[in-house]
Design a protein around this motif. Structure first.
Motif, mmCIF file in Angstrom:
data_model
loop_
_atom_site.group_PDB
_atom_site.id
_atom_site.type_symbol
_atom_site.label_atom_id
_atom_site.label_comp_id
_atom_site.label_asym_id
_atom_site.label_seq_id
_atom_site.Cartn_x
_atom_site.Cartn_y
_atom_site.Cartn_z
ATOM 1 N N UNK A 1 0.837 -1.203 0.000
ATOM 2 C CA UNK A 1 0.000 0.000 0.000
ATOM 3 C C UNK A 1 0.872 1.253 0.000
ATOM 4 N N UNK A 2 1.909 1.295 0.835
ATOM 5 C CA UNK A 2 2.754 2.488 0.907
ATOM 6 C C UNK A 2 3.443 2.756 -0.426
ATOM 7 N N UNK A 3 3.965 1.706 -1.053
ATOM 8 C CA UNK A 3 4.612 1.892 -2.346
ATOM 9 C C UNK A 3 3.603 2.350 -3.400
ATOM 10 N N UNK B 1 -7.252 -4.339 -3.653
ATOM 11 C CA UNK B 1 -6.236 -5.092 -2.912
ATOM 12 C C UNK B 1 -5.117 -5.589 -3.820
ATOM 13 N N UNK B 2 -3.983 -5.989 -3.236
ATOM 14 C CA UNK B 2 -2.871 -6.518 -4.030
ATOM 15 C C UNK B 2 -3.300 -7.726 -4.857
ATOM 16 N N UNK C 1 0.624 -6.045 -8.138
ATOM 17 C CA UNK C 1 0.356 -4.604 -8.201
ATOM 18 C C UNK C 1 -0.943 -4.336 -7.450
ATOM 19 N N UNK C 2 -1.236 -3.066 -7.203
ATOM 20 C CA UNK C 2 -2.479 -2.643 -6.575
ATOM 21 C C UNK C 2 -3.192 -1.722 -7.571
ATOM 22 N N UNK C 3 -4.092 -2.267 -8.360
ATOM 23 C CA UNK C 3 -4.734 -1.458 -9.407
ATOM 24 C C UNK C 3 -5.707 -0.434 -8.832
ATOM 25 N N UNK C 4 -5.959 0.590 -9.604
ATOM 26 C CA UNK C 4 -6.895 1.634 -9.186
ATOM 27 C C UNK C 4 -8.013 1.784 -10.215
#
Length: 332
Positions: free
Chosen positions: A119-121, A151-152, A235-238
């Motif tokens: 999350x921080x990255x 989520x990841x 990855x953490x998509x948006x």
């Protein structure tokens, strides 16, 4: 203020037929009404964030702007949402931006695998890239309001995966350019499969593996078809909330400020909620018999090599603006 492309009678009819979530109780009093299509079901936390955003907008504008959410692809399918907003068929929409990386390379940034894996990255990457992403969207007539994070992304598989070579020949569910390329570099066979078709694809052998979040795994009850989930955190998509630029310009300054403030609040809340949701999804998968594992050091090393190659390829596609974003992220 501009009114929506649909008159209020049409809006109400659409809401009934499409299962719309009305975000202002008395829409008839709204001076401006916007329909908001989304591809995801009404029950997930991203859709709930859209609803909360709309309710906040109506409260901050004293009912002058009403937003009606149409979840689950009921108004436009996922692949049509960005086009519909760009062309002014609707004023606002929620859309997974990475799916449009071929059209706008900058939008593929947060789906580069193994670049930002926490999350921080992911937040750092978003912060250093928001201006560039906003500029890229502005060039096609869109404004970015905020970006809820998913989520990841982990690796689902019917069989154990200890190294990248274990993926050779495996049928891998792909849904965009990034996942197709990832499959190719792993030696897997990409099979184009929409989210709504995942269960069918796994049950019929069309797919044997995929990169997806615990949210997808839970909604699709993937434990009926796959045994393993590796927390590779690819990855953490948006999913960006985008507005037609002309519709935005049609709002007065006070309304624009209210929408911007509501967007900032919604974004902060949904990023916090993501972690709690992810823990819940993993717990549900475990309860239903899935084996959840950390990747072996060999598997992680192989995936990191692929991530480095795909980062270089993305920079080449995105040009100087892309290289500047990556440099800023690494410096942060």
């Amino acid at each position: 203020m501009r009114t929506t492309n649909l008159n209020r009678r049409q809006i109400l009819a659409t809401g009934v037929m499409g299962g719309a979530a009305t975000l202002l109780p008395n829409m008839s009093l709204a001076a401006t009404a916007w329909d908001m299509p989304s591809a995801y079901g009404a029950g997930n936390f991203i859709s709930k964030a859209y609803v909360a955003f709309g309710e906040d907008v109506s409260a901050r504008t004293n009912g002058e702007l009403a937003i009606t959410l149409h979840p689950g692809g009921s108004l436009y399918s996922g692949g049509d949402i960005l086009r519909a907003v760009r062309e002014g068929q609707v004023s606002i929409g929620g859309r997974f931006l990475g799916a449009h990386s071929k059209q706008v390379p900058m939008l593929g940034l947060d789906t580069i695998p193994f670049l930002a894996t926490t999350r921080d990255q992911s937040r750092k990457l978003y912060d250093v890239s928001k201006e560039a992403v906003s500029n890229a969207l502005a060039e096609i007539g869109l404004k970015l309001l905020f970006a809820p994070v998913w989520p990841p992304q982990g690796l689902f598989s019917k069989k154990e995966v200890n190294t990248v070579t274990d993926m050779s020949g495996v049928k891998f569910r792909a849904y965009d350019a990034s996942t197709t390329r990832l499959a190719e570099l792993m030696g897997a066979v990409p099979t184009q499969t929409e989210a709504s078709e995942i269960a069918q694809a796994f049950s019929t052998g069309v797919a044997e593996s995929m990169i997806a979040s615990g949210a997808i795994g839970t909604w699709q009850k993937i434990w009926d078809y796959a045994d393993f989930y590796y927390e590779v955190n690819a990855w953490l998509p948006k999913s960006g909330v985008i507005v037609n630029a002309d519709a935005w310009d049609g709002l007065d300054g006070a309304t624009q400020s209210a929408v911007t403030e509501a967007a900032a609040t919604a974004e902060a809340n949904v990023w916090d909620e993501m972690e709690a949701q992810n823990d819940g999804y993993k717990a549900t998968m475990r309860e239903n018999g899935m084996t959840i594992l950390q990747p072996s050091s060999d598997l992680q090393a192989g995936l990191d090599e692929i991530g480095a190659q795909m980062t270089d390829e993305w920079i080449e596609a995105a040009g100087e603006a892309g290289a500047a974003v990556i440099d800023a992220y690494r410096a942060a």
